[in-house]
Design a protein around this motif. Structure first.
Motif, PDB file in Angstrom:
ATOM      1  N   LEU A 106      -5.907   3.951  -7.047  1.00  0.00           N
ATOM      2  CA  LEU A 106      -4.923   5.036  -7.099  1.00  0.00           C
ATOM      3  C   LEU A 106      -5.494   6.318  -7.705  1.00  0.00           C
ATOM      4  CD1 LEU A 106      -2.011   5.661  -6.337  1.00  0.00           C
ATOM      5  CD2 LEU A 106      -1.289   4.818  -8.583  1.00  0.00           C
ATOM      6  N   LYS A 107      -6.145   6.225  -8.866  1.00  0.00           N
ATOM      7  CA  LYS A 107      -6.659   7.441  -9.508  1.00  0.00           C
ATOM      8  C   LYS A 107      -7.727   8.142  -8.673  1.00  0.00           C
ATOM      9  CE  LYS A 107      -5.422   7.170 -14.370  1.00  0.00           C
ATOM     10  NZ  LYS A 107      -5.870   7.007 -15.773  1.00  0.00           N
ATOM     11  N   PRO A 108      -8.717   7.401  -8.102  1.00  0.00           N
ATOM     12  CA  PRO A 108      -9.686   8.090  -7.233  1.00  0.00           C
ATOM     13  C   PRO A 108      -9.013   8.791  -6.041  1.00  0.00           C
ATOM     14  CG  PRO A 108     -10.499   5.910  -7.815  1.00  0.00           C
ATOM     15  CD  PRO A 108      -9.092   5.985  -8.318  1.00  0.00           C
ATOM     16  N   ALA A 109      -7.978   8.183  -5.494  1.00  0.00           N
ATOM     17  CA  ALA A 109      -7.267   8.802  -4.371  1.00  0.00           C
ATOM     18  C   ALA A 109      -6.550  10.068  -4.814  1.00  0.00           C
ATOM     19  CB  ALA A 109      -6.269   7.806  -3.780  1.00  0.00           C
ATOM     20  N   PRO A 149       0.832  -1.206   0.000  1.00  0.00           N
ATOM     21  CA  PRO A 149       0.000   0.000   0.000  1.00  0.00           C
ATOM     22  C   PRO A 149       0.872   1.263   0.000  1.00  0.00           C
ATOM     23  CG  PRO A 149       0.055  -0.953   2.196  1.00  0.00           C
ATOM     24  CD  PRO A 149       0.788  -1.906   1.301  1.00  0.00           C
ATOM     25  N   CYS A 150       0.222   2.396  -0.320  1.00  0.00           N
ATOM     26  CA  CYS A 150       0.905   3.686  -0.302  1.00  0.00           C
ATOM     27  C   CYS A 150      -0.076   4.756   0.153  1.00  0.00           C
ATOM     28  CB  CYS A 150       1.480   4.023  -1.677  1.00  0.00           C
ATOM     29  SG  CYS A 150       0.242   4.272  -2.969  1.00  0.00           S
ATOM     30  N   PHE A 151       0.455   5.915   0.476  1.00  0.00           N
ATOM     31  CA  PHE A 151      -0.376   7.053   0.878  1.00  0.00           C
ATOM     32  C   PHE A 151      -0.361   8.108  -0.214  1.00  0.00           C
ATOM     33  CE2 PHE A 151       0.421   5.361   5.163  1.00  0.00           C
ATOM     34  CZ  PHE A 151      -0.868   5.385   5.676  1.00  0.00           C
ATOM     35  N   VAL A 152      -1.542   8.626  -0.528  1.00  0.00           N
ATOM     36  CA  VAL A 152      -1.677   9.745  -1.461  1.00  0.00           C
ATOM     37  C   VAL A 152      -2.110  10.952  -0.633  1.00  0.00           C
ATOM     38  CG1 VAL A 152      -2.821  10.611  -3.533  1.00  0.00           C
ATOM     39  CG2 VAL A 152      -2.335   8.168  -3.314  1.00  0.00           C
ATOM     40  N   LYS A 164      -5.230   6.053   1.918  1.00  0.00           N
ATOM     41  CA  LYS A 164      -4.330   4.894   1.886  1.00  0.00           C
ATOM     42  C   LYS A 164      -4.803   3.982   0.765  1.00  0.00           C
ATOM     43  CE  LYS A 164      -2.166   1.438   4.884  1.00  0.00           C
ATOM     44  NZ  LYS A 164      -2.157   0.831   6.243  1.00  0.00           N
ATOM     45  N   VAL A 165      -3.909   3.647  -0.135  1.00  0.00           N
ATOM     46  CA  VAL A 165      -4.250   2.905  -1.354  1.00  0.00           C
ATOM     47  C   VAL A 165      -3.641   1.513  -1.291  1.00  0.00           C
ATOM     48  CG1 VAL A 165      -3.865   2.814  -3.846  1.00  0.00           C
ATOM     49  CG2 VAL A 165      -4.466   4.986  -2.752  1.00  0.00           C
ATOM     50  N   TYR A 166      -4.496   0.496  -1.505  1.00  0.00           N
ATOM     51  CA  TYR A 166      -4.036  -0.890  -1.470  1.00  0.00           C
ATOM     52  C   TYR A 166      -3.935  -1.516  -2.859  1.00  0.00           C
ATOM     53  CZ  TYR A 166      -4.838  -0.959   3.575  1.00  0.00           C
ATOM     54  OH  TYR A 166      -4.774  -0.718   4.921  1.00  0.00           O
ATOM     55  N   ILE A 195       0.459  17.069  -5.248  1.00  0.00           N
ATOM     56  CA  ILE A 195       0.289  15.957  -4.310  1.00  0.00           C
ATOM     57  C   ILE A 195       1.598  15.199  -4.167  1.00  0.00           C
ATOM     58  CG2 ILE A 195      -2.184  15.732  -4.807  1.00  0.00           C
ATOM     59  CD1 ILE A 195      -1.568  13.151  -6.281  1.00  0.00           C
ATOM     60  N   ILE A 196       1.672  14.443  -3.102  1.00  0.00           N
ATOM     61  CA  ILE A 196       2.821  13.591  -2.828  1.00  0.00           C
ATOM     62  C   ILE A 196       2.301  12.189  -2.538  1.00  0.00           C
ATOM     63  CG2 ILE A 196       2.842  14.380  -0.415  1.00  0.00           C
ATOM     64  CD1 ILE A 196       5.876  13.912  -0.419  1.00  0.00           C
ATOM     65  N   ILE A 197       2.922  11.202  -3.154  1.00  0.00           N
ATOM     66  CA  ILE A 197       2.550   9.798  -2.956  1.00  0.00           C
ATOM     67  C   ILE A 197       3.726   9.129  -2.265  1.00  0.00           C
ATOM     68  CG2 ILE A 197       1.803   7.661  -4.061  1.00  0.00           C
ATOM     69  CD1 ILE A 197       0.855   9.441  -6.443  1.00  0.00           C
TER      70      ILE A 197
END
Length: 325
Positions: free
Chosen positions: A178-181, A155-158, A171-173, A192-194
């Motif tokens: 990813l795009k909606p986030a 996972p990552c944070f957008v 939080k993206v799993y 933004i920062i991912i």
């Protein structure tokens, strides 16, 4: 003679309600024997002094004064309780510095730098400060999902680059999330920062200037009931904030040293609260807040209390240091 203290609160961002709460705590807590406190609401459509009856008196932006019953009131110092823009991003600092009005927050450059997560990380990297792997996007950029995932993983944070209180963060799993986030983060900011997900103990470290010295406050451990330390966790009781943190002496020494070092690298003054996550026994820096929450439930006041510093003493010291500077 008592000093006139303007407590600025509100602001232009999604954090304005939290700022109003912080500002009111400052107003209720300030030492009435030393200071005459004035609540100043700062909003896009109006700047006004609001008295205890709810009456509003406009602020003259030419010299940051107000008129009450024909009497002009000017301020000896400004206590900054605005989270987000324009109180935490350098705009109010620059304005007040041009008018030669002392204020309790850091200087304009430091405020602008720390409010921009991407620029702050880039500034600290040459000093060996550890941070999560990250990927930057500006509004309108082509979104290459595979490239993003290859760099930061799942996972990552957008995150919105210039926002606080966990507004615009997800939080993206999965790749399809990813795009909606990203679209959600762009509602808060055009940058933004991912970031890669760091799985470890999360702590918050307050560093302040107190009686002329840089003081690291007792550490707070963040244990969120939600998937991460989001708005609900921060402000709606969906987390445990444990002060002092349940961490080893080695962890404490490492994160205290890093937090103090960052404060001094940036030539900070006033309040700050930095977030870290431990990975492989090392503290990884997430972000710094230069106008942290000041409600009784907020982390910095909890830490000050643990250090034996009352809110009245904390706020008085901030004003006295601003007046001396």
């Amino acid at each position: 003679m008592k000093k006139n203290i303007a407590i600025i609160m509100g602001g232009y961002s999604s954090e304005y309600e939290i700022s109003l709460k912080s500002g009111n705590v400052v107003y209720e807590t300030l030492d009435q024997e030393k200071y005459d406190a004035f609540r100043i609401h700062i909003f896009k459509d109006k700047w006004s002094y609001v008295n205890d009856n709810g009456d509003e008196f406009p602020i003259d932006k030419n010299d940051f004064s107000t008129q009450v019953n024909g009497q002009k009131i000017k301020f000896d110092c400004v206590f900054n309780a605005i989270h987000g823009s324009p109180g935490e991003d350098g705009y109010m600092q620059a304005y007040l510095e041009l008018l030669h009005i002392p204020h309790t927050s850091c200087n304009m450059y430091q405020a602008a730098l720390t409010f921009n997560k991407r620029d702050l990380i880039s500034t600290l990297k040459p000093y060996g400060i550890k941070t999560a792997e990250n990927y930057f996007l500006n509004f309108g950029d082509t979104i290459n999902e595979d490239e993003i995932i290859n760099k930061v993983g799942l996972p990552c944070f957008v995150k919105a680059n210039k926002a606080g209180s966990s507004f615009g963060i997800s939080k993206v799993y999965k790749k399809e999330e990813l795009k909606p986030a990203i679209e959600n983060s762009f509602k808060e900011d055009n940058e933004i920062i991912i970031e890669a997900f760091l799985d470890g103990v999360e702590v918050s470290v307050g560093v302040i200037s107190y009686k002329g010295e840089t003081l690291v406050l007792p550490i707070t451990e963040i244990v969120s009931e939600n998937d991460f330390f989001d708005y609900q966790a921060k402000y709606e009781g969906k987390s445990q904030e444990i002060t002092p943190a349940r961490i080893s002496k080695d962890y404490k020494n490492k994160v205290n040293s890093e937090a103090k070092r960052i404060y001094e690298i940036l030539k900070m003054k006033g309040f700050s609260r930095s977030e870290f996550i431990f990975k492989n026994d090392q503290p990884y820096f997430l972000e710094m807040n230069t106008v942290p929450g000041l409600t009784k439930e907020s982390i910095l006041p909890q830490q000050a209390n643990e250090a034996g510093i009352s809110l009245k003493a904390l706020f008085s010291n901030a004003i006295e240091e601003a007046l001396q500077n």
